[in-house]
Design a protein around this motif. Sequence first.
Motif, mmCIF file in Angstrom:
data_model
loop_
_atom_site.group_PDB
_atom_site.id
_atom_site.type_symbol
_atom_site.label_atom_id
_atom_site.label_comp_id
_atom_site.label_asym_id
_atom_site.label_seq_id
_atom_site.Cartn_x
_atom_site.Cartn_y
_atom_site.Cartn_z
ATOM 1 N N TRP A 138 43.234 -8.978 43.603
ATOM 2 C CA TRP A 138 41.560 -8.735 43.382
ATOM 3 C C TRP A 138 40.733 -9.999 43.747
ATOM 4 O O TRP A 138 39.810 -9.762 44.822
ATOM 5 C CB TRP A 138 41.390 -8.404 41.990
ATOM 6 N N GLY A 139 41.231 -11.170 43.549
ATOM 7 C CA GLY A 139 40.695 -12.361 43.941
ATOM 8 C C GLY A 139 40.680 -12.589 45.310
ATOM 9 O O GLY A 139 39.319 -12.928 45.854
ATOM 10 N N VAL A 140 41.731 -12.536 45.918
ATOM 11 C CA VAL A 140 41.820 -12.798 47.451
ATOM 12 C C VAL A 140 41.249 -11.537 48.022
ATOM 13 O O VAL A 140 40.410 -11.985 49.167
ATOM 14 C CB VAL A 140 43.425 -13.099 47.760
ATOM 15 N N GLY A 141 41.301 -10.420 47.818
ATOM 16 C CA GLY A 141 40.646 -9.221 48.382
ATOM 17 C C GLY A 141 39.133 -9.407 48.209
ATOM 18 O O GLY A 141 38.490 -9.116 49.372
ATOM 19 N N ILE A 142 38.631 -9.805 47.116
ATOM 20 C CA ILE A 142 37.037 -9.857 47.176
ATOM 21 C C ILE A 142 36.751 -11.227 48.002
ATOM 22 O O ILE A 142 35.719 -10.946 48.802
ATOM 23 C CB ILE A 142 36.632 -10.027 45.885
ATOM 24 N N ALA A 143 37.496 -12.101 47.880
ATOM 25 C CA ALA A 143 36.783 -13.215 49.013
ATOM 26 C C ALA A 143 37.181 -12.909 50.444
ATOM 27 O O ALA A 143 36.278 -13.226 51.196
ATOM 28 C CB ALA A 143 37.956 -14.670 48.598
ATOM 29 N N LEU A 144 38.185 -12.177 50.885
ATOM 30 C CA LEU A 144 38.180 -11.826 52.272
ATOM 31 C C LEU A 144 37.090 -10.522 52.539
ATOM 32 O O LEU A 144 36.780 -10.715 53.763
ATOM 33 C CB LEU A 144 39.725 -11.047 52.397
ATOM 34 N N LEU A 145 36.810 -9.811 51.705
ATOM 35 C CA LEU A 145 35.577 -8.914 51.710
ATOM 36 C C LEU A 145 34.359 -9.582 51.970
ATOM 37 O O LEU A 145 33.587 -9.247 53.074
ATOM 38 C CB LEU A 145 35.392 -7.978 50.918
ATOM 39 N N PHE A 146 34.103 -10.786 51.562
ATOM 40 C CA PHE A 146 33.044 -11.588 51.460
ATOM 41 C C PHE A 146 32.958 -11.943 52.946
ATOM 42 O O PHE A 146 31.854 -12.449 53.445
ATOM 43 C CB PHE A 146 32.728 -12.450 50.535
ATOM 44 N N LEU A 147 34.284 -12.483 53.142
ATOM 45 C CA LEU A 147 34.211 -13.456 54.811
ATOM 46 C C LEU A 147 34.065 -12.308 55.892
ATOM 47 O O LEU A 147 33.564 -12.427 56.909
ATOM 48 C CB LEU A 147 35.685 -13.640 54.886
ATOM 49 N N ALA A 148 34.472 -10.877 55.520
ATOM 50 C CA ALA A 148 34.021 -9.821 56.416
ATOM 51 C C ALA A 148 32.481 -9.615 56.655
ATOM 52 O O ALA A 148 31.943 -9.066 57.616
ATOM 53 C CB ALA A 148 34.794 -8.571 56.170
ATOM 54 N N GLY A 149 31.743 -9.877 55.435
ATOM 55 C CA GLY A 149 30.181 -9.670 55.450
ATOM 56 C C GLY A 149 29.960 -9.602 54.085
ATOM 57 O O GLY A 149 30.572 -9.490 53.011
ATOM 58 N N LEU A 150 28.460 -9.762 53.681
ATOM 59 C CA LEU A 150 28.025 -9.874 52.465
ATOM 60 C C LEU A 150 28.040 -8.474 51.903
ATOM 61 O O LEU A 150 28.243 -8.111 50.607
ATOM 62 C CB LEU A 150 26.402 -10.237 52.597
ATOM 63 N N VAL A 151 27.809 -7.620 52.587
ATOM 64 C CA VAL A 151 27.894 -5.910 52.218
ATOM 65 C C VAL A 151 28.947 -5.637 51.535
ATOM 66 O O VAL A 151 29.363 -5.076 50.660
ATOM 67 C CB VAL A 151 27.245 -5.026 53.218
ATOM 68 N N PRO A 152 30.323 -5.607 52.450
ATOM 69 C CA PRO A 152 31.452 -5.433 51.917
ATOM 70 C C PRO A 152 31.996 -6.034 50.785
ATOM 71 O O PRO A 152 32.467 -5.628 49.713
ATOM 72 C CB PRO A 152 32.433 -5.655 53.217
ATOM 73 N N GLY A 153 31.464 -7.577 50.560
ATOM 74 C CA GLY A 153 31.969 -8.233 49.702
ATOM 75 C C GLY A 153 31.215 -7.826 48.449
ATOM 76 O O GLY A 153 31.835 -7.658 47.303
ATOM 77 N N LEU A 154 29.918 -7.376 48.633
ATOM 78 C CA LEU A 154 29.194 -6.958 47.323
ATOM 79 C C LEU A 154 29.838 -5.749 46.672
ATOM 80 O O LEU A 154 29.835 -5.256 45.673
ATOM 81 C CB LEU A 154 27.854 -6.813 47.616
ATOM 82 N N LEU A 155 30.033 -4.738 47.790
ATOM 83 C CA LEU A 155 30.790 -3.530 47.330
ATOM 84 C C LEU A 155 32.074 -3.809 46.611
ATOM 85 O O LEU A 155 32.383 -2.747 45.738
ATOM 86 C CB LEU A 155 30.818 -2.373 48.622
ATOM 87 N N GLY A 156 32.823 -4.694 47.237
ATOM 88 C CA GLY A 156 34.103 -4.939 46.506
ATOM 89 C C GLY A 156 34.104 -5.490 45.015
ATOM 90 O O GLY A 156 34.481 -4.772 44.034
#
Length: 81
Positions: free
Chosen positions: A47-65
């Motif tokens: 969960w932690g790594v996935g959320i951090a990587l989603l934020f690196l992909a963009g703000l919207v994917p990170g917030l959705l994660g």
Amino acid sequence: MPLRPLQVPGGPELLIVLLILFVAFGLVGRWVYRDAKSRGSDWAWQWGVGIALLFLAGLVPGLLGVLVYVLLRGERVESAS
């Protein structure tokens, strides 16, 4: 015609902003990891790594994660100490 050095837009200011964003994304990932760990999740580091990587992909994917994590997380596990 002499060669000119490569001009990078933003310069040191852009580097500072990117560094601040990477630290912020890491802190969000750390918060998710610690929250998942306190809730007894076997998937806390994912969960932690996935959320951090989603934020690196963009703000919207990170917030959705983060939204998906908050909706799917279980109840907090009370320690016996």
